[in-house]
Design an enzyme around this catalytic site. Structure first.
Site, PDB file in Angstrom:
ATOM      1  N   ASP A   1       0.869  -1.168   0.000  1.00  0.00           N
ATOM      2  CA  ASP A   1       0.000   0.000   0.000  1.00  0.00           C
ATOM      3  C   ASP A   1       0.914   1.229   0.000  1.00  0.00           C
ATOM      4  OD1 ASP A   1      -2.402   1.606   0.459  1.00  0.00           O
ATOM      5  OD2 ASP A   1      -1.629   1.842   2.495  1.00  0.00           O
TER       6      ASP A   1
ATOM      7  N   ASP B   1      -0.182   5.236   0.932  1.00  0.00           N
ATOM      8  CA  ASP B   1      -0.447   6.191   2.011  1.00  0.00           C
ATOM      9  C   ASP B   1      -0.474   5.479   3.358  1.00  0.00           C
ATOM     10  OD1 ASP B   1      -0.829   8.807   0.751  1.00  0.00           O
ATOM     11  OD2 ASP B   1      -2.562   7.907  -0.227  1.00  0.00           O
TER      12      ASP B   1
ATOM     13  N   THR C   1      -2.564   0.802  -4.337  1.00  0.00           N
ATOM     14  CA  THR C   1      -3.012   1.971  -3.589  1.00  0.00           C
ATOM     15  C   THR C   1      -4.433   2.378  -3.948  1.00  0.00           C
ATOM     16  OG1 THR C   1      -2.560   4.337  -3.197  1.00  0.00           O
ATOM     17  CG2 THR C   1      -1.916   3.450  -5.340  1.00  0.00           C
TER      18      THR C   1
ATOM     19  N   LYS D   1     -10.496  -1.334  -2.415  1.00  0.00           N
ATOM     20  CA  LYS D   1     -10.401  -1.964  -1.100  1.00  0.00           C
ATOM     21  C   LYS D   1     -11.632  -1.580  -0.273  1.00  0.00           C
ATOM     22  CE  LYS D   1      -5.395  -1.125  -1.291  1.00  0.00           C
ATOM     23  NZ  LYS D   1      -4.260  -0.432  -0.641  1.00  0.00           N
TER      24      LYS D   1
END
Length: 214
Positions: free
Chosen positions: A11, A13, A103, A135
């Site tokens: 991922d 962030d 991401t 996600k």
């Protein structure tokens, strides 16, 4: 502790870069403009695409229009973004075809953030604009593994948010929580946890990555 895998999925962030202060300020300002409760937004936003966050917290708004405005603002808010400790060294030690970024940010914004933080740019990336379902749906991590020529169960995913952890787990990947930027796992699905990437050591063995967590 050693984990044998063929690829690594990261991922961005909160995992590779600490950008939470920027992201939370962005959403706090948005909540204020629309007279929404920021705490309710904060409870669901981490790890999710912006459009899905808006659909959850403000279904009365035009999510596509709102997310486009938010992304334009976010592109101007790179100041303060820093790499998570050890991320630069870890990524630089890997072959470009051994890792991918998965991401909830759009691809161009993700690349801009990684570059601003001084991290290697990925050859393989799955962004918000690459998948129909973000996600916690498994599709992002399934696609990330496929870009490496692998299935998700051959990969270790690094995540900081419950939505991402659920996504990676549902895809079949092993999951490691990264907590340096405040990451939390409310799902109980992450098998391992690190604070930062200086705790991770990689040994190469004929195409297999032996990931050692200190």
């Amino acid at each position: 502790m050693s984990i044998a895998v063929k690829g690594l999925l990261f991922d961005m962030d909160g995992t590779l870069v600490d950008s939470r202060s920027c992201i939370e300020l962005l959403w706090r300002n948005w909540a204020s403009r629309h007279n929404l409760n920021f705490a309710e937004i904060q409870a669901v936003m981490h790890g999710r695409r912006g459009i899905e966050t808006i659909q959850i917290v403000a279904p009365h708004l035009d999510a596509q229009t709102e997310v486009e405005l938010l992304l334009a603002e976010e592109a101007l808010m790179l100041e303060g973004i820093v790499a998570i400790e050890g991320a630069q060294e870890l990524l630089s030690s890997l072959d470009p075809n051994q890792w991918a970024v998965v991401t909830s940010a759009p691809r161009d914004l993700a690349l801009a953030k990684l570059a601003f933080a001084g991290l290697p740019l990925p050859t393989h990336i799955v962004g918000a604009d690459d998948v129909k379902d973000g996600k916690p749906h498994p599709a992002p991590f399934q696609m990330g593994a496929a870009k490496l020529g692998l299935t998700a169960d051959q990969c270790l995913a690094f995540e900081d948010a419950s939505a991402g952890i659920q996504s990676a787990h549902s895809a079949g990947a092993q999951v490691c929580l990264v907590s340096a930027a405040g990451g939390k796992d409310t799902t109980g699905l992450a098998q391992w946890q690190i604070n930062h990437f200086a705790q991770v050591q990689i040994e190469q063995n004929n195409g297999t990555l032996n990931v050692k967590i200190k």
